[in-house]
Design an enzyme around this catalytic site. Structure first.
Site, PDB file in Angstrom:
ATOM      1  N   TYR A 102      33.020  51.929  25.064  1.00 14.92           N
ATOM      2  CA  TYR A 102      32.287  50.705  25.422  1.00 14.92           C
ATOM      3  C   TYR A 102      33.196  49.777  26.239  1.00 14.92           C
ATOM      4  CZ  TYR A 102      29.663  46.354  25.013  1.00 14.92           C
ATOM      5  OH  TYR A 102      28.986  45.185  25.298  1.00 14.92           O
ATOM      6  N   LYS A 109      32.465  48.534  30.222  1.00 14.65           N
ATOM      7  CA  LYS A 109      32.295  47.155  30.678  1.00 14.65           C
ATOM      8  C   LYS A 109      33.380  46.763  31.692  1.00 14.65           C
ATOM      9  CE  LYS A 109      28.492  46.076  28.615  1.00 14.65           C
ATOM     10  NZ  LYS A 109      27.281  45.717  29.394  1.00 14.65           N
TER      11      LYS A 109
END
Length: 247
Positions: free
Chosen positions: A159, A163
């Site tokens: 994750y 991002k």
């Protein structure tokens, strides 16, 4: 509450066309409602049925249409945008959090899923929207995360990596599409009180403000960046993290 950008003011979007992904719930739904309150006609995309967001916008007097679309499917995103006459603002908010695991325990399917939605889905959405945005110029806003800036609060490595990639893509887009009248910016939220992070162990005291963000607090910043009021901003990723990371 929605409607911090007055439809007739400097940030007003009356007569504008906007598209928001990941808008069936959470941050994306609030962004769609903010843009509609500013006067934009909003197309809502989500892999889940976005009817609730569309109905909420219409109940508030706005204009909206919705499509159930998987953003990892470029042809499906193109089909969903094919009926638009033009596009003034695109906000990419579709994302998944994935499992909170160490790199030692991370498997390939989990990496493919998180990077597929968060990175490929953002790329495909921007790719599908660019021909419309180039017709008269426009604005792109990508929802990133504090995780992509400082390594996360509790998030897993995939994750965090996804991002960070979104933030880098914002800057690439800002550089390459300025000549076509397109500005690109991002928002890097801290921990937001949504279903995505519910039950994952986040505590209100993670940041100096002492609470999780409300989704509408992220939506207001994204809506500003998608509006004409942000006319001299491009290539920025704006922190909205309650002071968790500064500078």
């Amino acid at each position: 509450m929605t409607g911090v950008l007055a439809a007739g003011g400097a940030a007003g979007m009356r007569g504008h066309q906007a598209v928001v992904t990941g808008a069936a719930r959470g941050i994306g739904a609030h962004i769609a409602r903010e843009l509609a309150a500013a006067g934009a006609a909003v197309t809502v995309l989500d892999v889940n049925d976005p009817a609730g967001t569309v109905e909420a916008i219409r109940a508030e007097g706005g204009t909206a249409a919705g499509h159930a679309v998987d953003v990892t499917d470029l042809a499906a995103v193109r089909a969903a945008l094919s009926g638009l006459p033009a596009l003034d603002a695109l906000v990419t908010s579709a994302a998944v959090y994935g499992d909170t695991v160490s790199l030692d325990d991370l498997d390939e399917s989990e990496v493919d899923h998180v990077l597929g939605v968060n990175v490929k889905g953002t790329l495909w959405t921007v790719k599908a929207a660019l021909p419309l945005l180039r017709r008269q110029g426009g604005r792109v806003v990508c929802i990133g995360s504090v995780a992509g800036k400082v390594g996360g609060v509790l998030a897993g490595p995939h994750y965090v990596a996804s991002k960070g990639a979104v933030h880098a893509m914002v800057k690439w887009l800002a550089k390459t599409e300025a000549a076509n009248g397109i500005a690109a910016n991002g928002v890097a939220p801290g921990v937001v009180d949504t279903e995505m992070v519910a039950g994952r162990g986040y505590r209100p005291d993670y940041c100096p403000l002492g609470r999780l963000a409300r989704p509408e607090e992220i939506a207001r910043v994204a809506a500003f960046l998608a509006s004409p009021a942000a006319s001299y901003m491009t290539g920025a990723v704006v922190d909205v993290n309650g002071g968790y990371a500064m500078g």
